[in-house]
Design a protein around this motif. Structure first.
Motif, short mmCIF file in Angstrom:
data_model
loop_
_atom_site.label_atom_id
_atom_site.label_comp_id
_atom_site.label_asym_id
_atom_site.label_seq_id
_atom_site.Cartn_x
_atom_site.Cartn_y
_atom_site.Cartn_z
N PRO A 237 23.52 30.25 160.46
CA PRO A 237 22.31 29.43 160.54
C PRO A 237 21.10 30.34 160.74
CG PRO A 237 24.02 28.57 161.95
CD PRO A 237 24.49 29.90 161.46
N PRO A 238 19.92 29.97 160.34
CA PRO A 238 19.54 28.64 159.91
C PRO A 238 19.53 28.45 158.40
CG PRO A 238 17.57 29.90 160.30
CD PRO A 238 18.75 30.82 160.55
N ASP A 239 20.23 29.29 157.67
CA ASP A 239 20.21 29.17 156.22
C ASP A 239 20.97 27.94 155.74
OD1 ASP A 239 18.76 31.49 156.03
OD2 ASP A 239 20.44 32.74 155.41
N VAL A 240 20.74 27.61 154.47
CA VAL A 240 21.47 26.55 153.80
C VAL A 240 22.24 27.21 152.66
CG1 VAL A 240 19.55 25.95 152.25
CG2 VAL A 240 21.28 24.25 152.76
N ALA A 241 23.43 26.71 152.38
CA ALA A 241 24.27 27.26 151.32
C ALA A 241 24.31 26.28 150.15
CB ALA A 241 25.68 27.51 151.84
N ILE A 242 23.93 26.77 148.97
CA ILE A 242 24.01 25.97 147.75
C ILE A 242 25.08 26.62 146.88
CG2 ILE A 242 22.80 25.15 145.70
CD1 ILE A 242 20.19 25.37 147.33
N THR A 243 26.14 25.89 146.60
CA THR A 243 27.22 26.43 145.78
C THR A 243 27.12 25.85 144.38
OG1 THR A 243 28.66 26.72 147.69
CG2 THR A 243 29.73 26.69 145.53
N LEU A 244 27.06 26.75 143.41
CA LEU A 244 26.96 26.39 141.99
C LEU A 244 28.31 26.66 141.34
CD1 LEU A 244 23.58 28.25 141.43
CD2 LEU A 244 23.90 25.85 142.04
N LYS A 245 28.83 25.66 140.65
CA LYS A 245 30.17 25.78 140.06
C LYS A 245 30.08 25.68 138.55
CE LYS A 245 31.87 23.44 144.14
NZ LYS A 245 32.27 22.13 144.65
N PRO A 246 29.93 26.83 137.88
CA PRO A 246 29.86 26.81 136.42
C PRO A 246 31.24 26.52 135.82
CG PRO A 246 29.83 29.06 137.22
CD PRO A 246 29.81 28.16 138.44
N PRO A 247 31.27 26.19 134.54
CA PRO A 247 32.57 25.92 133.90
C PRO A 247 33.43 27.17 133.82
CG PRO A 247 30.82 25.89 132.27
CD PRO A 247 30.15 26.05 133.61
N TYR A 248 34.74 26.96 133.67
CA TYR A 248 35.69 28.05 133.48
C TYR A 248 35.23 28.88 132.30
CZ TYR A 248 40.07 30.45 132.59
OH TYR A 248 41.01 31.41 132.38
N PRO A 249 35.27 30.17 132.31
CA PRO A 249 35.98 31.09 133.19
C PRO A 249 35.11 31.66 134.31
CG PRO A 249 35.29 32.32 131.29
CD PRO A 249 34.80 30.88 131.11
N TYR A 250 33.91 31.14 134.50
CA TYR A 250 33.01 31.71 135.50
C TYR A 250 33.38 31.26 136.90
CZ TYR A 250 30.43 32.65 131.26
OH TYR A 250 30.08 33.07 130.01
N GLN A 251 33.07 32.09 137.86
CA GLN A 251 33.38 31.83 139.26
C GLN A 251 32.21 31.12 139.95
OE1 GLN A 251 36.38 32.56 140.79
NE2 GLN A 251 36.99 33.00 138.68
N PRO A 252 32.49 30.29 140.95
CA PRO A 252 31.41 29.67 141.72
C PRO A 252 30.55 30.73 142.41
CG PRO A 252 33.50 28.60 142.18
CD PRO A 252 33.81 29.84 141.38
N LEU A 253 29.30 30.39 142.63
CA LEU A 253 28.35 31.28 143.28
C LEU A 253 27.71 30.50 144.43
CD1 LEU A 253 26.59 33.91 143.28
CD2 LEU A 253 25.00 32.64 141.82
N THR A 254 27.72 31.07 145.61
CA THR A 254 27.07 30.43 146.76
C THR A 254 25.80 31.20 147.08
OG1 THR A 254 29.17 29.60 147.62
CG2 THR A 254 27.31 29.70 149.15
N VAL A 255 24.69 30.49 146.99
CA VAL A 255 23.36 31.05 147.23
C VAL A 255 22.93 30.64 148.63
CG1 VAL A 255 20.98 31.11 146.40
CG2 VAL A 255 22.85 30.72 144.79
#
Length: 143
Positions: free
Chosen positions: A83-101
């Protein structure tokens, strides 16, 4: 009704979960999409990578007492490991991996509040240009 305001945007410093990388990302609210917020990742000499997410999802994920992640699609928002950040997780289609910003909750929250001053939550539909959208769809479908 058509919305009459200019897009608003802010640059935020982003960190990424499980990575030492840091990058400035741009968060944009466009008058043509009162329900959405764009998260733009610049790329050297190329167009940015753009993710569009519901403003209401960000608003819910930024709730101060929020202890769980919200969203069940390509984008989720929740508390960051530190904290105090917020996590935004982006889930692109396969074969790419999710990214948490990881973004500053304070800075992103101030931006979302600015969008709510322009168009309050629940009044987005009053700012859509439905006739214009239908005209574009029909023009694209014409032989």
């Amino acid at each position: 009704m058509s919305t009459r305001f200019k897009p608003i945007g802010v640059w935020l410093g982003a960190r990424f979960l499980n990575s030492p990388a840091q990058q400035d990302v741009r968060v944009i609210y466009e008058p043509t999409d009162p329900y959405g917020v764009q998260l733009q990742f610049p790329r050297d000499g190329d167009e940015p990578v753009v993710w569009v997410m519901a403003r209401s999802l960000l608003l819910l994920g930024l709730t101060p007492d929020r202890r769980k992640t919200v969203g069940d699609g390509d984008v989720t928002v929740g508390p960051a490991p530190l904290p105090p950040d917020v996590a935004i997780t982006l889930k692109p289609p396969y074969p790419y991996q999710p990214l948490t910003v990881l973004l500053s909750r304070t800075e992103l929250g101030a931006f979302i509040l600015e969008t709510l001053e322009l168009i309050p939550d629940g009044q987005e539909s009053q700012h859509l240009d439905v006739d214009g959208a239908i005209a574009v769809i029909l023009a694209e479908a014409a032989p």
